[in-house]
Design a protein around this motif. Structure first.
Motif, PDB file in Angstrom:
ATOM      1  N   GLU A 187     -82.476 -50.056 -26.516  1.00 60.22           N
ATOM      2  CA  GLU A 187     -82.300 -49.610 -25.143  1.00 60.22           C
ATOM      3  C   GLU A 187     -81.834 -50.759 -24.248  1.00 60.22           C
ATOM      4  O   GLU A 187     -82.350 -51.874 -24.351  1.00 60.22           O
ATOM      5  CB  GLU A 187     -83.607 -49.045 -24.584  1.00 60.22           C
ATOM      6  N   VAL A 188     -80.876 -50.449 -23.377  1.00 64.46           N
ATOM      7  CA  VAL A 188     -80.410 -51.395 -22.361  1.00 64.46           C
ATOM      8  C   VAL A 188     -80.528 -50.707 -21.011  1.00 64.46           C
ATOM      9  O   VAL A 188     -80.055 -49.583 -20.832  1.00 64.46           O
ATOM     10  CB  VAL A 188     -78.947 -51.819 -22.610  1.00 64.46           C
ATOM     11  N   GLN A 189     -81.160 -51.383 -20.058  1.00 60.15           N
ATOM     12  CA  GLN A 189     -81.383 -50.804 -18.743  1.00 60.15           C
ATOM     13  C   GLN A 189     -80.648 -51.608 -17.670  1.00 60.15           C
ATOM     14  O   GLN A 189     -80.777 -52.828 -17.596  1.00 60.15           O
ATOM     15  CB  GLN A 189     -82.893 -50.795 -18.421  1.00 60.15           C
ATOM     16  N   GLY A 190     -79.867 -50.907 -16.834  1.00 63.64           N
ATOM     17  CA  GLY A 190     -79.256 -51.524 -15.667  1.00 63.64           C
ATOM     18  C   GLY A 190     -78.123 -52.487 -15.950  1.00 63.64           C
ATOM     19  O   GLY A 190     -78.002 -53.526 -15.298  1.00 63.64           O
ATOM     20  N   LYS A 227     -70.165 -51.439 -18.089  1.00 63.46           N
ATOM     21  CA  LYS A 227     -70.735 -50.709 -19.221  1.00 63.46           C
ATOM     22  C   LYS A 227     -70.512 -51.485 -20.520  1.00 63.46           C
ATOM     23  O   LYS A 227     -69.381 -51.801 -20.877  1.00 63.46           O
ATOM     24  CB  LYS A 227     -70.113 -49.320 -19.335  1.00 63.46           C
ATOM     25  N   PRO A 228     -71.586 -51.788 -21.230  1.00 65.33           N
ATOM     26  CA  PRO A 228     -71.461 -52.541 -22.486  1.00 65.33           C
ATOM     27  C   PRO A 228     -71.322 -51.618 -23.691  1.00 65.33           C
ATOM     28  O   PRO A 228     -71.504 -50.412 -23.591  1.00 65.33           O
ATOM     29  CB  PRO A 228     -72.787 -53.308 -22.541  1.00 65.33           C
ATOM     30  N   GLU A 229     -71.015 -52.228 -24.832  1.00 64.22           N
ATOM     31  CA  GLU A 229     -70.988 -51.530 -26.114  1.00 64.22           C
ATOM     32  C   GLU A 229     -72.196 -51.984 -26.937  1.00 64.22           C
ATOM     33  O   GLU A 229     -72.501 -53.170 -26.984  1.00 64.22           O
ATOM     34  CB  GLU A 229     -69.701 -51.835 -26.876  1.00 64.22           C
ATOM     35  N   GLU A 275     -76.679 -42.489 -26.129  1.00 64.34           N
ATOM     36  CA  GLU A 275     -77.032 -41.735 -24.929  1.00 64.34           C
ATOM     37  C   GLU A 275     -76.780 -42.640 -23.726  1.00 64.34           C
ATOM     38  O   GLU A 275     -77.381 -43.710 -23.612  1.00 64.34           O
ATOM     39  CB  GLU A 275     -78.499 -41.306 -24.981  1.00 64.34           C
ATOM     40  N   ILE A 276     -75.894 -42.186 -22.823  1.00 64.70           N
ATOM     41  CA  ILE A 276     -75.475 -43.026 -21.695  1.00 64.70           C
ATOM     42  C   ILE A 276     -75.714 -42.293 -20.383  1.00 64.70           C
ATOM     43  O   ILE A 276     -75.349 -41.131 -20.233  1.00 64.70           O
ATOM     44  CB  ILE A 276     -73.977 -43.390 -21.805  1.00 64.70           C
ATOM     45  N   ARG A 325     -74.960 -48.748 -12.286  1.00 67.35           N
ATOM     46  CA  ARG A 325     -75.471 -49.440 -13.457  1.00 67.35           C
ATOM     47  C   ARG A 325     -75.669 -48.455 -14.607  1.00 67.35           C
ATOM     48  O   ARG A 325     -75.920 -47.279 -14.381  1.00 67.35           O
ATOM     49  CB  ARG A 325     -76.795 -50.147 -13.133  1.00 67.35           C
ATOM     50  N   TYR A 326     -75.578 -48.973 -15.823  1.00 66.51           N
ATOM     51  CA  TYR A 326     -75.616 -48.121 -17.005  1.00 66.51           C
ATOM     52  C   TYR A 326     -76.918 -48.306 -17.787  1.00 66.51           C
ATOM     53  O   TYR A 326     -77.393 -49.427 -17.974  1.00 66.51           O
ATOM     54  CB  TYR A 326     -74.420 -48.425 -17.907  1.00 66.51           C
ATOM     55  N   HIS A 327     -77.453 -47.170 -18.229  1.00 70.96           N
ATOM     56  CA  HIS A 327     -78.654 -47.144 -19.062  1.00 70.96           C
ATOM     57  C   HIS A 327     -78.233 -46.505 -20.396  1.00 70.96           C
ATOM     58  O   HIS A 327     -77.792 -45.354 -20.418  1.00 70.96           O
ATOM     59  CB  HIS A 327     -79.766 -46.338 -18.397  1.00 70.96           C
TER      60      HIS A 327
END
Length: 303
Positions: free
Chosen positions: A165-168, A172-174, A191-192, A198-200
């Motif tokens: 999981e990546v928060q904030g 947008k990363p890969e 799941e994006i 910001r991207y979660h």
């Protein structure tokens, strides 16, 4: 004066570059930034309009011969209200630059500085990149995206499910999963979700017993040439438990598949035996029955 302005811009923004003829400016979130725009004549009595490109154009700042969004003009976008100013003392030198205070992630994008009444219309393009700065527990800056959180999500018949999981993050990363040998693992569709620019992101994969028990979730932002990762080690016992469960079920299924044909054959044999016994019993009953008496009519016919 121009040299002073550019030194000031560099001190505020962090970097200034050129891309396809447009200015590209990068700044850390929460700091102030100057978006440069100037011509070779006074703009005191001119009209210039700053707008931000997106799903629809947003009015950032407009100046018209002394009137502007901070002293009477309306229709400035709510996103920029109270945060944008210009440089009145520099306008006689042709300076139409603006300053945006307390930059936000959503301020990132393409801006235009437009002079509609000069030389048939003049437009300058500036791209702004607002970089969120994340810090680790020691307080050190860790890059443009926080380190991912990696956990064991579940243990199933198929293997051990891992979740990253990546928060904030911005931009947008890969995400991708790798084993300790650097091989990219198959994963489910990420799941994006996006909130406030910001991207979660969540990415799951299922791993089975291999030559390694160490797995890594890698997060990459190609535009920034930035990469970070987190590693998780899976206990071999989890793989054994998963395999044992599958093996036990396989044995039970195998036993079931082996027993069923034998039981079916025995059932057919029993049915055949019962049928033969029934036929023999029926035949014997017929043999034991007395012959029927000849009719009197037949006997009298011989007299």
């Amino acid at each position: 004066m121009v040299l002073f302005l550019w030194i000031f811009v560099l001190s505020l923004t962090g970097f200034v570059a050129k891309s396809n003829g447009s200015e590209v400016i990068g700044v850390s979130e929460g700091s102030d930034v100057i978006l440069p725009c100037s011509i070779k004549e006074s703009v005191v009595q001119q009209l210039f309009d700053w707008r931000k490109d997106g799903e629809k154009m947003k009015e950032v700042f407009m100046y018209n011969a002394g009137l502007h969004y901070n002293n009477g003009l309306r229709d400035q976008d709510d996103q920029f209200r109270g945060r944008v100013s210009h440089f009145p003392d520099q306008m006689k030198f042709g300076n139409a630059s603006i300053r945006i205070n307390n930059t936000k992630i959503t301020d990132s994008g393409d801006y235009t500085c437009d002079f509609p009444h000069i030389n048939g219309g003049m437009t300058f393009n500036i791209s702004l990149f607002v970089d969120p700065v994340f810090k680790d527990r020691s307080g050190e800056i860790s890059g443009s995206v926080p380190k991912p959180s990696v956990t064991i999500f579940d243990v199933t018949d198929s293997g051990v499910q891992l979740k990253c999981e990546v928060q904030g993050a911005f931009p947008k990363p890969e995400l991708r999963w790798k084993d300790s040998d650097g091989n990219i693992l198959d994963a489910e569709e990420a799941e994006i979700s996006e909130r406030d620019g910001r991207y979660h992101i969540t990415l799951q994969t299922t791993v089975t017993s291999t030559t390694t028990t160490s797995f890594q979730c890698v997060v990459q932002q190609k535009d920034l040439n930035h990469e970070t990762a987190s590693t998780i080690t899976v206990s071999e016992k989890l793989f054994v438990s998963s395999c044992s469960k599958v093996t036990t079920e396989g044995v039970l299924i195998g036993i079931g598949l082996g027993v069923l044909p034998t039981a079916f054959a025995a059932l057919l044999l029993a049915f055949k035996f019962i049928r033969i016994s029934w036929i023999r019993g029926t035949k014997k009953n017929k043999e034991d029955e007395p012959e029927p008496m000849k009719s009197l009519r037949s006997d009298n016919s011989n007299i």
